[in-house]
Design a protein around this motif. Structure first.
Motif, PDB file in Angstrom:
ATOM      1  N   LYS A  69       0.834  -1.208   0.000  1.00 53.42           N
ATOM      2  CA  LYS A  69       0.000   0.000   0.000  1.00 53.42           C
ATOM      3  C   LYS A  69       0.868   1.257   0.000  1.00 53.42           C
ATOM      4  O   LYS A  69       0.591   2.226  -0.722  1.00 53.42           O
ATOM      5  CB  LYS A  69      -0.902   0.009   1.236  1.00 53.42           C
ATOM      6  CG  LYS A  69      -1.999  -1.032   1.209  1.00 53.42           C
ATOM      7  CD  LYS A  69      -2.801  -0.996   2.511  1.00 53.42           C
ATOM      8  CE  LYS A  69      -3.852  -2.094   2.553  1.00 53.42           C
ATOM      9  NZ  LYS A  69      -4.574  -2.114   3.852  1.00 53.42           N
ATOM     10  N   GLY A  70       1.923   1.235   0.827  1.00 54.00           N
ATOM     11  CA  GLY A  70       2.811   2.390   0.915  1.00 54.00           C
ATOM     12  C   GLY A  70       3.528   2.665  -0.394  1.00 54.00           C
ATOM     13  O   GLY A  70       3.700   3.830  -0.780  1.00 54.00           O
TER      14      GLY A  70
ATOM     15  N   THR B  51       5.898   9.046   3.751  1.00 52.06           N
ATOM     16  CA  THR B  51       5.578   7.714   3.227  1.00 52.06           C
ATOM     17  C   THR B  51       6.842   6.887   3.043  1.00 52.06           C
ATOM     18  O   THR B  51       6.877   5.686   3.340  1.00 52.06           O
ATOM     19  CB  THR B  51       4.831   7.833   1.880  1.00 52.06           C
ATOM     20  OG1 THR B  51       3.629   8.590   2.079  1.00 52.06           O
ATOM     21  CG2 THR B  51       4.462   6.461   1.330  1.00 52.06           C
ATOM     22  N   GLN B  52       7.908   7.555   2.571  1.00 55.90           N
ATOM     23  CA  GLN B  52       9.192   6.875   2.398  1.00 55.90           C
ATOM     24  C   GLN B  52       9.710   6.382   3.744  1.00 55.90           C
ATOM     25  O   GLN B  52      10.208   5.255   3.867  1.00 55.90           O
ATOM     26  CB  GLN B  52      10.203   7.827   1.757  1.00 55.90           C
ATOM     27  CG  GLN B  52      11.544   7.175   1.430  1.00 55.90           C
ATOM     28  CD  GLN B  52      11.429   6.182   0.292  1.00 55.90           C
ATOM     29  OE1 GLN B  52      10.885   6.492  -0.763  1.00 55.90           O
ATOM     30  NE2 GLN B  52      11.924   4.975   0.511  1.00 55.90           N
ATOM     31  N   GLU B  53       9.574   7.218   4.781  1.00 52.24           N
ATOM     32  CA  GLU B  53      10.005   6.823   6.135  1.00 52.24           C
ATOM     33  C   GLU B  53       9.188   5.644   6.651  1.00 52.24           C
ATOM     34  O   GLU B  53       9.717   4.721   7.272  1.00 52.24           O
ATOM     35  CB  GLU B  53       9.867   8.012   7.094  1.00 52.24           C
ATOM     36  CG  GLU B  53      10.870   9.130   6.848  1.00 52.24           C
ATOM     37  CD  GLU B  53      10.594  10.348   7.721  1.00 52.24           C
ATOM     38  OE1 GLU B  53       9.610  10.303   8.499  1.00 52.24           O
ATOM     39  OE2 GLU B  53      11.344  11.335   7.619  1.00 52.24           O
TER      40      GLU B  53
ATOM     41  N   LEU C 281      10.452   1.931   7.760  1.00 48.64           N
ATOM     42  CA  LEU C 281      10.119   1.365   9.071  1.00 48.64           C
ATOM     43  C   LEU C 281       9.439   0.005   8.924  1.00 48.64           C
ATOM     44  O   LEU C 281       9.752  -0.938   9.652  1.00 48.64           O
ATOM     45  CB  LEU C 281       9.203   2.327   9.834  1.00 48.64           C
ATOM     46  CG  LEU C 281       8.818   1.911  11.258  1.00 48.64           C
ATOM     47  CD1 LEU C 281      10.067   1.777  12.126  1.00 48.64           C
ATOM     48  CD2 LEU C 281       7.855   2.927  11.872  1.00 48.64           C
ATOM     49  N   TYR C 282       8.503  -0.095   7.954  1.00 52.61           N
ATOM     50  CA  TYR C 282       7.829  -1.376   7.704  1.00 52.61           C
ATOM     51  C   TYR C 282       8.858  -2.447   7.331  1.00 52.61           C
ATOM     52  O   TYR C 282       8.791  -3.586   7.811  1.00 52.61           O
ATOM     53  CB  TYR C 282       6.818  -1.243   6.555  1.00 52.61           C
ATOM     54  CG  TYR C 282       5.640  -0.355   6.847  1.00 52.61           C
ATOM     55  CD1 TYR C 282       5.166  -0.171   8.145  1.00 52.61           C
ATOM     56  CD2 TYR C 282       4.962   0.304   5.806  1.00 52.61           C
ATOM     57  CE1 TYR C 282       4.079   0.657   8.397  1.00 52.61           C
ATOM     58  CE2 TYR C 282       3.870   1.120   6.054  1.00 52.61           C
ATOM     59  CZ  TYR C 282       3.439   1.298   7.351  1.00 52.61           C
ATOM     60  OH  TYR C 282       2.362   2.106   7.596  1.00 52.61           O
TER      61      TYR C 282
ATOM     62  N   LEU D   7       2.230   9.717  -5.311  1.00 50.00           N
ATOM     63  CA  LEU D   7       2.749  11.017  -4.892  1.00 50.00           C
ATOM     64  C   LEU D   7       3.834  11.507  -5.847  1.00 50.00           C
ATOM     65  O   LEU D   7       3.894  12.702  -6.191  1.00 50.00           O
ATOM     66  CB  LEU D   7       3.305  10.922  -3.465  1.00 50.00           C
ATOM     67  CG  LEU D   7       2.262  10.795  -2.344  1.00 50.00           C
ATOM     68  CD1 LEU D   7       2.939  10.436  -1.020  1.00 50.00           C
ATOM     69  CD2 LEU D   7       1.485  12.105  -2.189  1.00 50.00           C
ATOM     70  N   LYS D   8       4.678  10.580  -6.298  1.00 48.18           N
ATOM     71  CA  LYS D   8       5.737  10.956  -7.243  1.00 48.18           C
ATOM     72  C   LYS D   8       5.133  11.469  -8.545  1.00 48.18           C
ATOM     73  O   LYS D   8       5.618  12.442  -9.132  1.00 48.18           O
ATOM     74  CB  LYS D   8       6.648   9.753  -7.513  1.00 48.18           C
ATOM     75  CG  LYS D   8       7.589   9.433  -6.374  1.00 48.18           C
ATOM     76  CD  LYS D   8       8.471   8.232  -6.718  1.00 48.18           C
ATOM     77  CE  LYS D   8       9.461   7.929  -5.599  1.00 48.18           C
ATOM     78  NZ  LYS D   8      10.291   6.732  -5.907  1.00 48.18           N
TER      79      LYS D   8
END
Length: 352
Positions: free
Chosen positions: A89-90, A153-155, A159-160, A97-98
């Motif tokens: 999903k991320g 979102t990148q962060e 983390l995921y 977003l890009k």
């Protein structure tokens, strides 16, 4: 089968159990009181009994370790799947977003990069330009928001991925713990079976009587304390359902790691009984002891769980009148026993 019929069945079984416990000359009569030969090997046989008790106890401890590792492995597997879904999903969100940031950048490029004052002077419609400039500023602010969201979102993705990696390591560790516990269980049971196989038929019969005598002695001492006179609490509605479920399992074989429906280990029986009553509880006897509320022995009621031994390696369900239903060990079946026939560590109540 209706609930009423289930409860009736449980009540009948409980009455039978009470009759067995109270009647003379039954399973709870003192086996030592019956005339049996006392050969010279009795002391050696008592040593065999104690050795078997130790081996099966070690197997029980390892079974709890196996069950705990299996439960954690299941939880970690589910968590890794959830993280994988979050990553997918991320990544989709990041790609979107890009694209949106790219579109905003292309819009700004089309203005030629001229200063706002120059664009105003060259414009044939100052009012229209100013309105457009306002929209440009809004667009620039929106672009900043997109960039911030993209960075966040990148962060999140990083983390995921980190959590998933840690989850895999824990999963692998618990798989190794399961394998180690499984090996120990099989070894202890094999040792016990080998020891028993060396006994003659008559010796095995006498060994069983010695086991019964030891249980009877412990149960008698417990009852002689007068504790049963103080226990008078009635089962809750859920407790009755749990007892009814456990009662229906009488006669089914013990199997380590099993939660039914055909075989059970000790905590598999108690956890499934309470799940059937609508109250999920921890899988292992040690976690049942740690997580469930404790009650005093004199306050216990049918459906409560009695935790045994200093290491909480065994558990049975109290059914009233000084008795429990439990799944004892390999080679035995789900049965009724004296609540005080083993060393009690604590009493816990799932529905407190």
């Amino acid at each position: 089968m209706t609930v009423n019929r289930s409860l009736t069945t449980a009540a009948v079984a409980l009455v039978c159990a009470i009759t067995v416990l109270g009647a003379p000359g039954t399973a709870f009569a003192d086996p030592a009181a019956r005339p049996t030969p006392t050969p010279k090997s009795t002391k050696t046989l008592e040593e065999v009994r104690k050795e078997l008790e130790r081996l099966y106890h070690d197997a029980s401890v390892a079974t709890d370790q196996y069950n705990a590792a299996e439960e954690l492995a299941d939880e970690q597997s589910k968590r890794i799947v959830e993280l994988a879904q979050d990553i997918v999903k991320g990544q989709k969100k990041l790609d979107d977003l890009k694209d949106r940031v790219g579109a905003a950048a292309r819009d700004q490029y089309r203005t030629g990069g001229l200063p706002t004052e120059a664009q105003l002077m060259l414009s044939g419609d100052p009012k229209g330009f100013l309105d457009g400039a306002g929209r440009v500023r809004q667009g620039q602010q929106a672009t900043k928001g997109l960039l911030t969201d993209m960075a966040r979102t990148q962060e999140d993705l990083e983390l995921y991925a980190k959590d998933a990696s840690a989850g895999w390591k824990k999963l692998e560790s618990n798989r190794k713990a399961k394998a180690s516990a499984k090996k120990k269980i099989k070894q202890r049971i094999a040792d016990a079976e080998k020891l028993e196989s060396q006994l003659q038929k008559e010796e095995r019969e006498r060994l069983l009587k010695l086991e019964q005598a030891a249980e009877f002695k412990a149960q008698s001492a417990w009852l002689d304390s007068g504790i049963l006179d103080e226990i008078s609490s009635k089962a809750s509605a859920q407790g009755k359902k749990a007892v009814a479920y456990a009662t229906k399992q009488i006669g089914k074989p013990y199997q380590w790691g099993a939660e039914g429906p055909k075989t059970f280990d000790c905590s598999g029986l108690t956890s499934q009984a309470w799940a059937a009553a609508g109250r999920p509880i921890p899988r292992t006897s040690q976690e049942q002891w740690r997580q469930l509320p404790s009650v005093a022995i004199e306050d216990m009621r049918p459906g409560d769980l009695i935790i045994y031994h200093d290491d909480a390696s065994h558990v049975g369900m109290y059914i009233g009148d000084g008795a429990i239903i439990h799944s004892p060990r390999p080679g035995r079946t789900v049965t009724i026993a004296g609540a005080g026939s083993m060393k009690i560590l604590a009493v816990v109540r799932p529905d407190k």
